[in-house]
Design a protein around this motif. Sequence first.
Motif, mmCIF file in Angstrom:
data_model
loop_
_atom_site.group_PDB
_atom_site.id
_atom_site.type_symbol
_atom_site.label_atom_id
_atom_site.label_comp_id
_atom_site.label_asym_id
_atom_site.label_seq_id
_atom_site.Cartn_x
_atom_site.Cartn_y
_atom_site.Cartn_z
ATOM 1 N N THR A 1 -6.224 -2.575 -3.492
ATOM 2 C CA THR A 1 -5.059 -3.384 -3.114
ATOM 3 C C THR A 1 -5.473 -4.801 -2.747
ATOM 4 O O THR A 1 -4.835 -5.787 -3.155
ATOM 5 C CB THR A 1 -4.319 -2.739 -1.929
ATOM 6 O OG1 THR A 1 -3.880 -1.428 -2.293
ATOM 7 C CG2 THR A 1 -3.113 -3.581 -1.520
ATOM 8 N N GLU B 1 0.637 1.452 6.880
ATOM 9 C CA GLU B 1 0.276 2.735 7.481
ATOM 10 C C GLU B 1 -1.161 3.106 7.151
ATOM 11 O O GLU B 1 -1.892 3.651 7.992
ATOM 12 C CB GLU B 1 1.236 3.819 7.005
ATOM 13 C CG GLU B 1 2.676 3.601 7.496
ATOM 14 C CD GLU B 1 3.666 4.512 6.810
ATOM 15 O OE1 GLU B 1 3.283 5.176 5.821
ATOM 16 O OE2 GLU B 1 4.836 4.555 7.250
ATOM 17 N N ARG C 1 3.432 3.361 3.024
ATOM 18 C CA ARG C 1 3.263 1.923 3.081
ATOM 19 C C ARG C 1 1.787 1.559 3.252
ATOM 20 O O ARG C 1 1.028 2.289 3.885
ATOM 21 C CB ARG C 1 4.082 1.336 4.230
ATOM 22 C CG ARG C 1 5.578 1.585 4.113
ATOM 23 C CD ARG C 1 6.306 1.078 5.344
ATOM 24 N NE ARG C 1 7.746 1.325 5.251
ATOM 25 C CZ ARG C 1 8.608 1.036 6.222
ATOM 26 N NH1 ARG C 1 8.159 0.498 7.364
ATOM 27 N NH2 ARG C 1 9.885 1.283 6.071
ATOM 28 N N THR C 2 1.453 0.381 2.721
ATOM 29 C CA THR C 2 0.077 -0.093 2.861
ATOM 30 C C THR C 2 -0.272 -0.283 4.335
ATOM 31 O O THR C 2 -1.407 -0.010 4.757
ATOM 32 C CB THR C 2 -0.103 -1.419 2.103
ATOM 33 O OG1 THR C 2 0.247 -1.234 0.737
ATOM 34 C CG2 THR C 2 -1.542 -1.896 2.170
#
Length: 308
Positions: free
Chosen positions: A75, A5, A2-3
């Motif tokens: 991102t 994390e 996950r982003t």
Amino acid sequence: MRTAELRYFLASVEAGSFGKAASSLQLRVSTVSRAIARLEDQLGVALFERTSSGIKLTTAGRIALRCVRRVLCETNALTETLDRSSFGEIGEVHLGFHLPPLNAVLTSLLVEWRTTYPGISVTPHEPGERTLHSALIERHIDVALLPELALSQHHPHTPIYFEPLMAAVPNTHRLAEKTTIQWTDLKNENLLLWSWGKDRIGRDFFATRLPGINVRIFETGNMTLLAFVRAGYGVTVAAQTYSTLNLPGLKFIPIDEEDAGFKINLVWRAESEDPVVGKFVAFMRDRAKPYWRVTSPRAASESPDPPP
């Protein structure tokens, strides 16, 4: 993976401890430490050495740090791009043209658009009017500029500018010395028209203005047709736009009649929900309104430049 994390990992590196990272993120220490543990399990390596004095990156952690920073940077850029696109701040508008976009009013509008919305590019598309309708329906283009006589009742549209018509004759022609002409001055001429003149709309347009005139249709674009006019094969009636090209051997003469011209309309798909297209349509519609002070062919031919 996950982003979140990856963000917790980067925050821990920068803070030097899970506790300080949790404080900066306004989270519990256990939430951050569990997220780092999950990340290590997924990667199959230990990212930190945990000591009583804090945390320290392992060799694998230092390699991961470079990649995580790059991933988070991309991102963030993607999120920002999508946010701006959803509000119509960036993107591309595919604009179809029936005539070359040389009209002074249109040029002024395109310059203002580029200055006001530098993040939204305009890409031109220039087939014939029938192909423009197909391209619009098939979503190859977003909007199109069409003369009123080529409009379809199925698409919404708004007027943008007026395009006067002019007679184009060879420099040696008997009419070349005139500063203006009437429709009747062309009645004994051979009128050359490009392909749009062969359909019903095109035929009706000239039949009402030049009844009985000898018409010859060329299956070409206007530039090829103008070359044959220059060679003495006949005369033609062309948009004032072409007179700005300063073609040698040709004289463009304003037609001093109230029906010597047509409105150019912006056309789009009614079902379009693209915010970029919506912004372009609204801009062109609203900014074109002052130019409608020029309403007649005669006035337009005398005042080709847009008002201030």
